[in-house]
Design an enzyme around this catalytic site. Structure first.
Site, PDB file in Angstrom:
ATOM      1  N   ARG A 168      -3.827  -8.051   8.647  1.00 49.56           N
ATOM      2  CA  ARG A 168      -3.469  -8.783   7.461  1.00 49.56           C
ATOM      3  C   ARG A 168      -4.010 -10.293   7.651  1.00 49.56           C
ATOM      4  O   ARG A 168      -3.936 -10.574   8.908  1.00 49.56           O
ATOM      5  CB  ARG A 168      -2.217  -8.709   6.954  1.00 49.56           C
ATOM      6  CG  ARG A 168      -1.642  -7.225   6.320  1.00 49.56           C
ATOM      7  CD  ARG A 168      -0.279  -7.252   5.921  1.00 49.56           C
ATOM      8  NE  ARG A 168       0.049  -5.844   5.689  1.00 49.56           N
ATOM      9  CZ  ARG A 168       0.770  -5.003   6.777  1.00 49.56           C
ATOM     10  NH1 ARG A 168       0.823  -5.347   7.809  1.00 49.56           N
ATOM     11  NH2 ARG A 168       0.989  -3.967   6.166  1.00 49.56           N
ATOM     12  N   HIS A 173      -9.660  -9.686   2.609  1.00 49.40           N
ATOM     13  CA  HIS A 173      -8.784  -8.338   2.781  1.00 49.40           C
ATOM     14  C   HIS A 173      -9.776  -7.286   2.745  1.00 49.40           C
ATOM     15  O   HIS A 173      -8.977  -6.049   3.443  1.00 49.40           O
ATOM     16  CB  HIS A 173      -7.833  -8.194   1.614  1.00 49.40           C
ATOM     17  CG  HIS A 173      -6.680  -7.147   1.911  1.00 49.40           C
ATOM     18  ND1 HIS A 173      -5.598  -7.352   2.805  1.00 49.40           N
ATOM     19  CD2 HIS A 173      -6.675  -5.923   1.254  1.00 49.40           C
ATOM     20  CE1 HIS A 173      -4.948  -6.300   2.870  1.00 49.40           C
ATOM     21  NE2 HIS A 173      -5.582  -5.338   2.013  1.00 49.40           N
ATOM     22  N   ARG A 191      -9.698  -5.581   6.482  1.00 49.29           N
ATOM     23  CA  ARG A 191      -8.742  -4.767   6.647  1.00 49.29           C
ATOM     24  C   ARG A 191      -8.904  -3.273   5.941  1.00 49.29           C
ATOM     25  O   ARG A 191      -8.719  -2.244   6.736  1.00 49.29           O
ATOM     26  CB  ARG A 191      -7.378  -5.344   6.507  1.00 49.29           C
ATOM     27  CG  ARG A 191      -6.125  -4.229   6.451  1.00 49.29           C
ATOM     28  CD  ARG A 191      -5.032  -5.033   6.302  1.00 49.29           C
ATOM     29  NE  ARG A 191      -3.932  -4.267   5.911  1.00 49.29           N
ATOM     30  CZ  ARG A 191      -3.064  -3.593   6.699  1.00 49.29           C
ATOM     31  NH1 ARG A 191      -3.038  -3.478   8.172  1.00 49.29           N
ATOM     32  NH2 ARG A 191      -2.279  -2.676   6.341  1.00 49.29           N
ATOM     33  N   HIS A 246       2.424  -0.020   8.232  1.00 48.31           N
ATOM     34  CA  HIS A 246       3.195   0.469   7.059  1.00 48.31           C
ATOM     35  C   HIS A 246       4.302   1.203   7.322  1.00 48.31           C
ATOM     36  O   HIS A 246       4.524   2.024   8.421  1.00 48.31           O
ATOM     37  CB  HIS A 246       2.315   1.334   6.250  1.00 48.31           C
ATOM     38  CG  HIS A 246       1.088   0.759   5.334  1.00 48.31           C
ATOM     39  ND1 HIS A 246       1.306  -0.246   4.479  1.00 48.31           N
ATOM     40  CD2 HIS A 246      -0.293   0.538   5.943  1.00 48.31           C
ATOM     41  CE1 HIS A 246       0.167  -0.707   4.142  1.00 48.31           C
ATOM     42  NE2 HIS A 246      -0.718  -0.176   4.928  1.00 48.31           N
ATOM     43  N   TYR A 306      -6.027   6.457   2.493  1.00 44.45           N
ATOM     44  CA  TYR A 306      -7.261   6.535   3.067  1.00 44.45           C
ATOM     45  C   TYR A 306      -7.454   7.828   3.882  1.00 44.45           C
ATOM     46  O   TYR A 306      -8.709   8.330   3.848  1.00 44.45           O
ATOM     47  CB  TYR A 306      -6.947   5.619   4.295  1.00 44.45           C
ATOM     48  CG  TYR A 306      -7.118   4.032   4.038  1.00 44.45           C
ATOM     49  CD1 TYR A 306      -8.228   3.559   3.652  1.00 44.45           C
ATOM     50  CD2 TYR A 306      -5.887   3.501   3.897  1.00 44.45           C
ATOM     51  CE1 TYR A 306      -8.290   2.121   3.317  1.00 44.45           C
ATOM     52  CE2 TYR A 306      -5.801   2.015   3.447  1.00 44.45           C
ATOM     53  CZ  TYR A 306      -6.935   1.485   3.466  1.00 44.45           C
ATOM     54  OH  TYR A 306      -7.030   0.114   2.953  1.00 44.45           O
TER      55      TYR A 306
END
Length: 418
Positions: free
Chosen positions: A206, A314, A317, A340, A349
């Site tokens: 991030r 972003h 990422r 996460h 994903y």
């Protein structure tokens, strides 16, 4: 309900000089309450008492006096009484409330909030040009605040935020770069920020995490980067170093050899030997800000050179996460790499990867179907064996290219940085 003498066992109803009927009853704590409204007919007042008595018996009753607190005041208390919120989260919640919630609903008492009123508020937001994404954020925040009023404070009997789909964001699909595009973008920014692009992408970092990296967080021998802190920008305060976004944000990420080489070159050329030295800084040695990043690295010009206008930082990422999912890694491993706590993001994903794999299978089926419909004639005995390019199912027919991860691993064959 009245007993044989005509007196009620629970509460009382009296006629006011205005001709309307007032209801009074004892709460579970013994205190006498007055109904928040009067009634035109005595039968309506009796029914109110009957329902209230049943609610108290089922422990579903809420104190109408407490429900008189205004939403704006309760929302402020809700934020103030959550000490574990990150400063950036406090700022975001306060901004969302001040911009989209309290101007419309702030003066309304909690007990007067209804689903139709919430629906009207949301419609006004959308009608005034507020995006569906931002409206969904404001709705989710309001729902969370009112859920506390229901579950914890027992001010409301149920949450009036009951609008299907109002919490869903339908943002446009963000772009995913090819590996060659990532390297082209890295080459398009000034040299001190080339490694920033590569490390963010292939480390799945991030903005706040990569901006907070110090020399001590890079292990060139092991080929890893340690994420132990993050930068947040607070209005009136400046840059603040704190913990990552979540507990899972504290992690160690392994890097491809090509990226380790780029980071090694960057440390040698642009970073002091001090273990506390920040890996990426501005021209004066100060930490980089999100606000001046575009100007600092000539971002608009760089993304234009790559041919992906509108690319956000972003999205790097996002690209890295997509590439990681395409390797076939497990959900748990993806969660650890992305930082996460929840599997939801990793599953998103993986779902995208599954769809890509299904497209490959569909292409195979199309090729097989064409072969079954129009079978090729066997070669005559005098003919030579068919060349490889004449095989029924070829890579060119399927139009299946090498995966981005394979391209990254073979970057040394193209003369790209190791």
């Amino acid at each position: 309900m009245a007993n044989k003498d005509g007196h009620r066992r629970f509460g009382s109803v009296r006629k006011l000089p205005s001709g309307r009927y007032q209801v009074r009853y004892p709460g579970p704590d013994g205190r006498i309450r007055t109904a928040p409204e009067t009634f035109a007919r005595k039968g309506d007042a009796d029914r109110y008492l009957t329902l209230t008595e049943a609610q108290i018996a089922r422990r579903e009753w809420t104190d109408p006096d407490r429900a008189k607190i205004k939403l704006g005041d309760y929302a402020k208390q809700w934020i103030d009484q959550r000490p574990n919120l990150r400063p950036r989260t406090v700022h975001l919640y306060t901004w969302l409330l001040g911009r989209y919630v309290t101007p419309y609903l702030g003066p309304v008492e909690l007990g007067q909030l209804t689903t139709p009123l919430i629906r009207e508020w949301r419609a006004k937001l959308l009608g005034n040009g507020v995006s569906q994404s931002m409206s969904a954020k404001a709705y989710r925040l309001l729902r969370a605040i009112l859920m506390t009023a229901v579950k914890e404070d027992e001010i409301l009997p149920k949450n009036p935020c009951r609008i299907p789909g109002a919490d869903q964001e339908k943002a446009s699909e963000r772009p995913v770069l090819k590996v060659a595009q990532v390297f082209k973008l890295a080459d398009a920014v000034p040299a001190p920020y080339r490694a920033l692009v590569l490390l963010t992408t292939f480390g799945c970092l991030r903005w706040g995490e990569v901006a907070a990296l110090q020399r001590q967080d890079i292990d060139l021998g092991a080929g890893t980067v340690r994420v132990r802190q993050a930068v947040t920008e607070q209005r009136g305060v400046g840059l603040v170093l704190g913990p990552p976004k979540s507990r899972a944000g504290r992690r160690t990420v392994s890097l491809p050899p090509a990226i380790v080489s780029a980071v090694r070159e960057h440390l040698a050329a642009h970073v002091d030997d001090d273990p506390d030295a920040f890996v990426f800084t501005g021209p004066t040695g100060a930490q980089i800000w999100r606000g001046n990043f575009n100007k600092l690295v000539h971002w608009p010009e760089a993304v234009a050179a790559v041919g992906v206008p509108g690319l956000h930082f972003h999205d790097l990422r996002h690209t890295g996460n997509t590439l990681a999912a395409q390797t076939g890694a497990s959900t748990r491993d993806l969660m650890a790499r992305m930082g996460h706590d929840s599997a939801q993001a990793a599953l998103i994903y993986q779902h995208a990867t599954t769809e890509a794999d299904r497209a490959i299978a569909d292409a195979l089926e199309g090729a097989l179907e064409r072969d079954r419909t129009h079978p090729r004639q066997p070669p005559a005995a005098s003919q030579a064996e068919p060349r490889e390019s004449e095989m029924d199912v070829s890579e060119s027919t399927l139009d299946v290219s090498m995966s981005e991860c394979d391209i990254l691993e073979s970057s040394k064959d193209r003369g790209e940085p190791q």
